[in-house]
Design a protein around this motif. Structure first.
Motif, short mmCIF file in Angstrom:
data_model
loop_
_atom_site.label_atom_id
_atom_site.label_comp_id
_atom_site.label_asym_id
_atom_site.label_seq_id
_atom_site.Cartn_x
_atom_site.Cartn_y
_atom_site.Cartn_z
N ALA A 39 119.32 39.44 21.36
CA ALA A 39 119.23 40.36 22.49
C ALA A 39 117.98 41.23 22.38
O ALA A 39 117.32 41.52 23.39
N THR A 40 117.63 41.65 21.16
CA THR A 40 116.42 42.45 20.96
C THR A 40 115.19 41.69 21.41
O THR A 40 114.31 42.23 22.08
N GLY A 71 123.27 33.07 31.10
CA GLY A 71 123.63 33.15 29.69
C GLY A 71 124.51 34.36 29.41
O GLY A 71 124.70 35.23 30.26
N PRO A 72 125.05 34.45 28.19
CA PRO A 72 125.99 35.52 27.83
C PRO A 72 125.37 36.90 27.73
O PRO A 72 126.10 37.90 27.71
N LEU A 73 124.04 36.99 27.66
CA LEU A 73 123.40 38.29 27.58
C LEU A 73 123.59 39.10 28.85
O LEU A 73 123.60 40.33 28.82
N GLY A 74 123.78 38.42 29.98
CA GLY A 74 123.91 39.11 31.26
C GLY A 74 122.56 39.62 31.74
O GLY A 74 121.52 39.38 31.11
N TYR A 89 117.30 47.80 29.51
CA TYR A 89 118.58 47.54 28.84
C TYR A 89 119.02 46.11 29.13
O TYR A 89 118.60 45.49 30.13
N ALA A 90 119.86 45.59 28.25
CA ALA A 90 120.52 44.30 28.45
C ALA A 90 122.01 44.57 28.62
O ALA A 90 122.57 45.44 27.94
N THR A 91 122.64 43.84 29.51
CA THR A 91 124.04 44.12 29.85
C THR A 91 124.96 43.95 28.64
O THR A 91 125.88 44.75 28.43
N HIS A 92 124.72 42.93 27.84
CA HIS A 92 125.54 42.70 26.63
C HIS A 92 124.63 42.71 25.41
O HIS A 92 124.22 41.65 24.92
N PRO A 93 124.30 43.91 24.91
CA PRO A 93 123.28 44.04 23.86
C PRO A 93 123.67 43.43 22.52
O PRO A 93 122.80 43.12 21.71
N ALA A 110 120.55 32.85 25.12
CA ALA A 110 121.11 34.15 25.48
C ALA A 110 120.91 34.47 26.95
O ALA A 110 121.82 34.95 27.63
N VAL A 111 119.70 34.22 27.45
CA VAL A 111 119.37 34.55 28.85
C VAL A 111 119.97 33.53 29.81
O VAL A 111 120.51 33.90 30.86
N GLY A 112 119.89 32.25 29.43
CA GLY A 112 120.33 31.18 30.33
C GLY A 112 119.13 30.57 31.03
O GLY A 112 118.08 31.20 31.16
#
Length: 295
Positions: A39-40, A71-74, A89-93, A110-112
């Protein structure tokens, strides 16, 4: 060394270039949101690209970038202005995966690979400018490249890199944007394509501790780069107690009355910096008085 960004020209002013060191800026986002490594990398790349896009603006202009993949990061959201200030920000950090087949953080997963990259620019006009393109890879740099080419009709190359330490902190972050301007010759474009295809990955350049100036020299050639200006880059959030208070006032007297009866107070948290603002019963009653005085 503090973060900063440079603007430059190359090849007889037919190539426009930007490069940035964003290590401290991405570190601040990582610390505030406690992002996990993958996520970072995704958030850091997005903020790094966004702050360079902000440098393309003028005066009080600003923009918001949203990367919404499957992806799951949102969704990832980043804001920047023309002064080198950026937040995101990322929705699911707390999203992380094992390294991909190339031994790198698996940002694509992560992103999709399906979704949209949207840019909204506030240029001080009555209407905002909005550009949107489908994601092409989920790796972020390629997606920004696609945005420049399709939405702004500017042939571009974008390089973004974030290196994460074993303890989740940010080791280094930075990037570049190279853009072909009208008047560039076929020879210049051919040489540029050759140089970009053979240059080391941006993460390697950053890991070697290269400055933004040195990054552009690696990409464009030492004798080709003419630096126009430099600006500091920082993680900066413009949220405030007053701003959130005005938002609560905008909800109307009934909503505020419900807050008082149900919780005896209200609490607001900024998505970008996670700063919390608490409004007491007295604060809320003051808001109601303010609404009535304006009626």
């Amino acid at each position: 060394m503090s973060d900063y960004l440079i603007r430059a020209l190359a090849f007889d002013n037919t190539i426009r270039a930007y490069a940035v060191r964003s290590t401290e800026t991405v570190s601040e986002a990582q610390r505030r949101h406690y992002t996990w490594p993958t996520a970072t990398a995704a958030l850091g790349r997005s903020m790094t690209a966004t702050v360079m896009m902000g440098a393309m603006l003028k005066g009080e202009e600003k923009l918001t970038v949203k990367i919404e993949g499957n992806g799951p990061l949102g969704p990832i959201v980043a804001d920047a202005n023309a002064k080198g200030e950026v937040r995101g920000y990322a929705t699911h950090p707390q999203t992380h995966f094992d390294l991909n087949e190339k031994g790198k953080l698996d940002v694509r997963r992560a992103v999709g690979t399906e979704g949209m990259l949207t840019v909204v620019k506030d240029l001080g006009l009555r209407d905002y400018f909005t550009g949107q393109v489908p994601l092409v890879s989920g790796e972020v740099a390629e997606d920004f490249t696609q945005y420049f080419v399709v939405s702004e009709q500017v042939p571009s190359a974008v390089g973004l890199g974030v290196l994460v330490n074993p303890d989740n902190t940010v080791k280094a972050a930075g990037g570049f944007v190279i853009q072909v301007m009208p008047g560039a010759t076929d020879e210049t474009i051919t040489e540029l394509e050759k140089r970009i295809s053979t240059v080391e990955p941006i993460s390697k350049l950053i890991d070697r501790g290269l400055t933004p100036e040195e990054i552009l020299e690696e990409v464009l050639g030492r004798d080709n780069v003419q630096v126009i200006d430099r600006m500091p880059v920082t993680f900066s959030c413009n949220c405030s107690r007053e701003r959130f208070g005005n938002a609560i006032i905008g909800l109307g007297e009934k909503e505020i009355r419900d807050m008082i009866e149900e919780d005896g107070q209200a609490e607001a948290e900024c998505h970008f910096c996670l700063e919390k603002y608490v409004y007491t019963k007295e604060d809320l009653e003051g808001f109601i008085d303010e609404i009535r005085s304006q009626a």
